[in-house]
Design an enzyme around this catalytic site. Sequence first.
Site, PDB file in Angstrom:
ATOM      1  N   ARG A 184     -11.855   7.262   5.783  1.00  0.00           N
ATOM      2  CA  ARG A 184     -12.646   7.519   4.787  1.00  0.00           C
ATOM      3  C   ARG A 184     -13.091   8.652   4.840  1.00  0.00           C
ATOM      4  O   ARG A 184     -13.871   9.345   3.793  1.00  0.00           O
ATOM      5  CB  ARG A 184     -13.717   6.116   4.730  1.00  0.00           C
ATOM      6  CG  ARG A 184     -12.800   5.026   4.602  1.00  0.00           C
ATOM      7  CD  ARG A 184     -12.921   4.406   3.185  1.00  0.00           C
ATOM      8  NE  ARG A 184     -12.122   4.821   2.156  1.00  0.00           N
ATOM      9  CZ  ARG A 184     -10.514   4.611   2.355  1.00  0.00           C
ATOM     10  NH1 ARG A 184     -10.241   3.660   3.208  1.00  0.00           N
ATOM     11  NH2 ARG A 184     -10.065   5.258   1.405  1.00  0.00           N
ATOM     12  N   LYS A 199      -6.458   7.140  -6.514  1.00  0.00           N
ATOM     13  CA  LYS A 199      -6.535   8.592  -6.638  1.00  0.00           C
ATOM     14  C   LYS A 199      -5.563   9.166  -5.486  1.00  0.00           C
ATOM     15  O   LYS A 199      -4.827  10.003  -5.512  1.00  0.00           O
ATOM     16  CB  LYS A 199      -7.667   9.315  -6.171  1.00  0.00           C
ATOM     17  CG  LYS A 199      -8.772   9.172  -7.626  1.00  0.00           C
ATOM     18  CD  LYS A 199     -10.199   9.986  -7.429  1.00  0.00           C
ATOM     19  CE  LYS A 199     -11.001   9.709  -8.613  1.00  0.00           C
ATOM     20  NZ  LYS A 199     -12.188  10.360  -8.386  1.00  0.00           N
ATOM     21  N   ASP A 229       0.957  -1.324  -0.170  1.00  0.00           N
ATOM     22  CA  ASP A 229       0.116  -0.019   0.053  1.00  0.00           C
ATOM     23  C   ASP A 229       0.966   1.329  -0.031  1.00  0.00           C
ATOM     24  O   ASP A 229       2.069   1.202   0.423  1.00  0.00           O
ATOM     25  CB  ASP A 229      -0.826   0.024   1.376  1.00  0.00           C
ATOM     26  CG  ASP A 229      -2.238  -0.777   1.178  1.00  0.00           C
ATOM     27  OD1 ASP A 229      -2.364  -1.592   0.196  1.00  0.00           O
ATOM     28  OD2 ASP A 229      -2.809  -1.152   2.223  1.00  0.00           O
ATOM     29  N   ARG A 253      -1.195  -0.801  -8.807  1.00  0.00           N
ATOM     30  CA  ARG A 253      -2.364  -0.470  -8.514  1.00  0.00           C
ATOM     31  C   ARG A 253      -2.143   1.208  -8.621  1.00  0.00           C
ATOM     32  O   ARG A 253      -1.451   2.006  -7.870  1.00  0.00           O
ATOM     33  CB  ARG A 253      -2.570  -0.736  -7.149  1.00  0.00           C
ATOM     34  CG  ARG A 253      -3.951  -0.004  -6.798  1.00  0.00           C
ATOM     35  CD  ARG A 253      -4.237  -0.264  -5.097  1.00  0.00           C
ATOM     36  NE  ARG A 253      -4.184  -1.733  -4.575  1.00  0.00           N
ATOM     37  CZ  ARG A 253      -4.030  -2.002  -3.357  1.00  0.00           C
ATOM     38  NH1 ARG A 253      -3.637  -1.088  -2.470  1.00  0.00           N
ATOM     39  NH2 ARG A 253      -3.916  -3.145  -3.180  1.00  0.00           N
TER      40      ARG A 253
END
Length: 316
Positions: free
Chosen positions: A297, A195, A142, A192
């Site tokens: 989020r 945004k 990530d 990957r």
Amino acid sequence: MALLTRPLLLLSRSGKVKQLVSTMPVSAGIVRSYVPGETTEAVVDATAALVEDGIRVTLDFLGEDTLDTEQADATVAAYLDVLEQLSARGLTRSAEVSVKLSAIGQALPDDAGYGGGHKIALENARTICRAARNAGTTVTLDMEDHTTTDSTLAILRELRKDFPETGAVLQAYLHRTEADCRALAYEGSRVRLCKGAYNEPEEVAFQSDLDVDRSYVRCLKVLMAGQGYPMIATHDPRLIEIASSLASRYGREQGSYEFQMLYGIRPEEQRRLVRAGERVRVYIPYGQEWYGYLMRRLAERPQNLTFFLRSLVSKK
Ligand SMILES: Cc1cc2nc3c(=O)[nH]c(=O)nc-3n(C[C@H](O)[C@H](O)[C@H](O)COP(=O)(O)OP(=O)(O)OC[C@H]3O[C@@H](n4cnc5c(N)ncnc54)[C@H](O)[C@@H]3O)c2cc1C
């Protein structure tokens, strides 16, 4: 909307708020929609259900910014455990793992330059990559905030010497990313493209949605035209459509790239893409540290608040 970002980030650090949020029925519902469980068993069950529907999975054991080595070791152990259980259930052809380097030591204090945290994270990532390879699957690193990008890409380069299948993540909101896409669009390179989910300053990142979307498309063109394996991580209907037409333009067959979405977001769209013959992978976060994930989020970028609230109302 932007005014909400700072208070939400502050709230996300409060143990009391976490307790309150966890005990509110609606929030428990929200948690369940976005994080299928806290245990390895729960996430392996959720994986099996998605795989049954023809959807691939990448698993993220929640927890980042680890500030002690014991915690980093516990995270590594959790990954080894989930890889073992995925293997035992015959799921490793369809399920891989996503790892945040800060959860396995990258954020530990540095003693000298790239020493300390960087080295610890590299060694821990190597251990996870070896276990994934033995289980017949892969790891994707990530990408976190921009202060970690160089260290993360350096660790990726090191890991790929032994584990070339290791996936990278690049964030379209960063000015540097188009160049990073060019550098990583080589054969066998899994990348990957998302945004970007952190609150980044204008010195390093595009600030408007339009500029981020334009950058996403430029980056996507580079990846689709290149020799690597693009992993298109977005829920944005326009970008999904653009990705499909770029695939045709560059003569890419279905399966030479994949779409990725987060668990619980637009499940119908995930299934529609599968029915259309596309390869789709869902990112499933799990573990006890779900609270920070949910608050991010909402808080990291103002538009994610809309994104999150819309998902509460309509599970599309
Ligand atoms: C698989 C995966 C892995 C990721 N890994 C990373 C990472 O390593 N590092 C990182 O920084 N970020 C990561 N992200 C997060 C990412 O950067 C974004 O913050 C997040 O995906 C939201 O961006 P979006 O592209 O979906 O677009 P947004 O701009 O948030 O939303 C796009 C559009 O999608 C549509 N939409 C969204 N939700 C819905 C809905 N429920 N129903 C209908 N329409 C909807 C709307 O039209 C909305 O305008 C990852 C995301 C995914 C999917």
